[in-house]
Structures are given as structure tokens and as C-alpha cells.
Design a protein around this motif. Sequence first.
Motif, PDB file in Angstrom:
ATOM      1  N   ASN A 133       0.845  -1.352  -0.200  1.00 36.15           N
ATOM      2  CA  ASN A 133       0.024   0.014  -0.052  1.00 36.15           C
ATOM      3  C   ASN A 133       0.796   1.173  -0.026  1.00 36.15           C
TER       4      ASN A 133
ATOM      5  N   TYR B 202      -3.653   5.634   3.219  1.00 41.00           N
ATOM      6  CA  TYR B 202      -4.041   4.715   2.643  1.00 41.00           C
ATOM      7  C   TYR B 202      -4.847   3.529   3.253  1.00 41.00           C
TER       8      TYR B 202
ATOM      9  N   ARG C 129      -5.994   5.203  -2.765  1.00 42.27           N
ATOM     10  CA  ARG C 129      -4.743   4.356  -2.874  1.00 42.27           C
ATOM     11  C   ARG C 129      -4.908   4.772  -4.516  1.00 42.27           C
TER      12      ARG C 129
END
Length: 419
Positions: free
Chosen positions: A50, A84, A115
Motif C-alpha cells: 500500500n 491509504y 490508493r
Amino acid sequence: MRDILPADKARRERVLAVIRERYLAHGFDEIETPALEEYSRLHSGMGGDNEKLAYNVLRRGLDAESIRQGAEDPAALADLGLRYDLTVPLARFFASNRGQLPGVFRAIQIGPVWRAERPQKGRYRQFVQCDIDIMGDDSSRAEAELMVASLDALDALGLDGASVRINDRRVLDWMLDAFGFAADERPGVLITIDKLDKIGADGIVAELRERGATASAVEAFDAFLRRPQTMEYNPFGERQIRKALPDNAPDDVVGHLVGIGDAVAAGRAIEGDIPLVFDPFLVRGMGYYTGTIFELAHPSVPYSLGGGGRYDGMIGRFLGQQVPAVGFSLGFERLVDLVELGTDADAQAVVLVHDADVPVAELVAHKAALIRSGSRVRLERRVKNFKALLERSAADGYTAFATVSAGAEVGSLELKPLT
């Protein structure tokens, strides 16, 4: 990223209201954190893949020369980023506000995260997460509270019959050590093992060999995957856990998992099967997990509806001392597509369709009278395609309509159902 139309927004808010009400009932308190976090926190190495998908915010006042000089170093160009997930912000929140929080803190966080995903069906660059977390409790009670509350939320949404797949990162580390994988190759091995349900045992072994993993360890792992097994059914408990693992699994970790199952059974007030399934190959990719990990499953869909785990090491990075923590995140965007929640039957929503010659003061008076009675009210000017107007109003969640002519007495309107 998407625009959300009124009917969809109303549906999403109804689902969120049910989730929020159930979590509050279980003793969790809602907090809010900023959309932006410091770049260094978002890129601390604990966010897994991520971190690569984070949207970073350029430092203020950069000139062209500064940008050229920092082209190879994102940290020189950005000092902030969009969150995120909600776990990194929560760890920072707890470290910053610990003096004002109880020793064991139960948090609800509901909000958007961002994201830089590749656009595709079901994957969005902005989406809502619904998280509950417990900080300050290292016992199995914390995991059990999270699971009971989350299963309760699904029941309230009409998705009863859910279960939780559970594993422990310490079990995975112990297994890889038992098979003989070297410590430096284990992160890559876990990435491969995480694909087991997609590519099967043959695919896993082939990929491990392609990675150049320790040959004897791959052979031992292959033999374990192909070991003879009986077809007997074992409900969640020590027997199920030990039969799914190599011999001599660590007693403390097995005991912790069994304790979670006992507590979930008590919290769900059930006898017999516990809604947990031990999965020794459940991995979950976040780098901050240190202990139990879990995913929420429902028989109606082949994918998970949420998940989480224990991340005892994260808060210590911000606070300077270790604090146990564990969290559970519902996959809201997946849930909202499955849930069928009707409108509030007690809340009437009325469309007042008026002629062009009705004075504004009369329209506002009619509307105000209905609002005082507890209705939601929209004013619509009559159009030629009257049927289309009513159909659109019904799609927007309105349940009744009335026509308004000039001079009509307030309170005398005849309400008619839209369906």
C-alpha cells in the motif's frame, strides 16, 4: 474515484448507520483523524504494498531546481500524503492523545482512504473503510470483542451465517522455520503462499522453486501439502488447529487461538460450532501484523468482506514504548452491494408537485407543515411527463406525493403512495 448519486448515498448512509450503531453498542468510541499524514509515517515500511500506492503531496514552495534535484528521492519532494488506510493514522492518534484516553481504548474509525489503484471493477482510488481497534489489551479478549462486534454488525445488516478465517503470524514464522526456509527469504515465500487458494499446491511449489528458495525447505513444504489427511470434521478448537499444522506447534500460540474461540462462542451465546475456521496459510500482506490475523467470510460470496489482525509493534514507533493493538476492518464497498436495507417505514418522504401559479409563500407553508409532522419533503414543479417525475422521486427514496394548487388550505393535501 466516483460521484455518488442521492439514492446510492442514502443507501450507503443507512448501511453505515447500522454498522455504527452496532459498534457503539459493543462499547467502541468513534474518533476522526485527518486525511493527510506525514510522509515519513506513511512510508515507514509497515504498510506493505500500500505504501507504493500512496498519493504524496509536494512540499510547499518548491522551485524547478529543487524538483530536479529531488527527482530520485520522493521524500525530498513530499512531506505529506493521503492516508491509504486507517491503521497508521490511528497509531499516530493514540500516541499523540494517550494521556486523554483510557488504558484500554476501543476506537471506531469510519472514513475515506486513497490508493493509486489501477482502475478496474470493484477497485476504487477512493473508498470508505470501517475500522474498529482495541489498544492496550494483549489478551485474547481483544480479538474476541472485535470478532463478536463485527459478526453482530453483519447480522444486523441481514448477512447472518458469516464466519472468520483465523491464523497467527507467529504460526507462519514457526512453520517456515520448521520447513527450513532462511529468514531473509521468508517475506517472498509468504507472498507466494498467499496465492495458495488461487494457484493450488502445484503452483505454489513451482513458484517457490522459481524464486530460488531453499530446495530442502521447498521439498519439506511440498510433502506437508500432500500429506495424507482424514476427511473427519473438526470444529474450531485445539484439535482442528493442531491437525492443520506440523507436529509440535507452539503451545502458547495454539492456546491463544483456542482462547479466542472460547470467548467468541461465549460472546455469540452459541453452543456447538464456533464461527471460526483455522487457516494455517492465511497470510494478509500488511507488514505491521505481529500476531493473530483474520478475514471475514460469508457463504454468499467467494471473497472476504473484511479482515484485520494484531499489530503490537506499530504504536511503539510513535510512542517510544510498546502498546498492544489489534484491529478489524469491514470491506464497506463490498458490503454495501450485498445489503438490502429498506427505507425507514416510520419516516414518510413526500413530493409536493405544484402548479406554476402557486405562490411561493403557500408552497413553503405546505412544506413546513409536513416537515413539522416528521416528513421529509421535496418541492417539484409539475412537468408534462408527470409519470417520469414520480418514478424519479420513487427512485430517490420518496414514498408519497401530493398535488398543490393555488389557494389550497395548509393541512388539506391528499397524500398518495408512490408505489
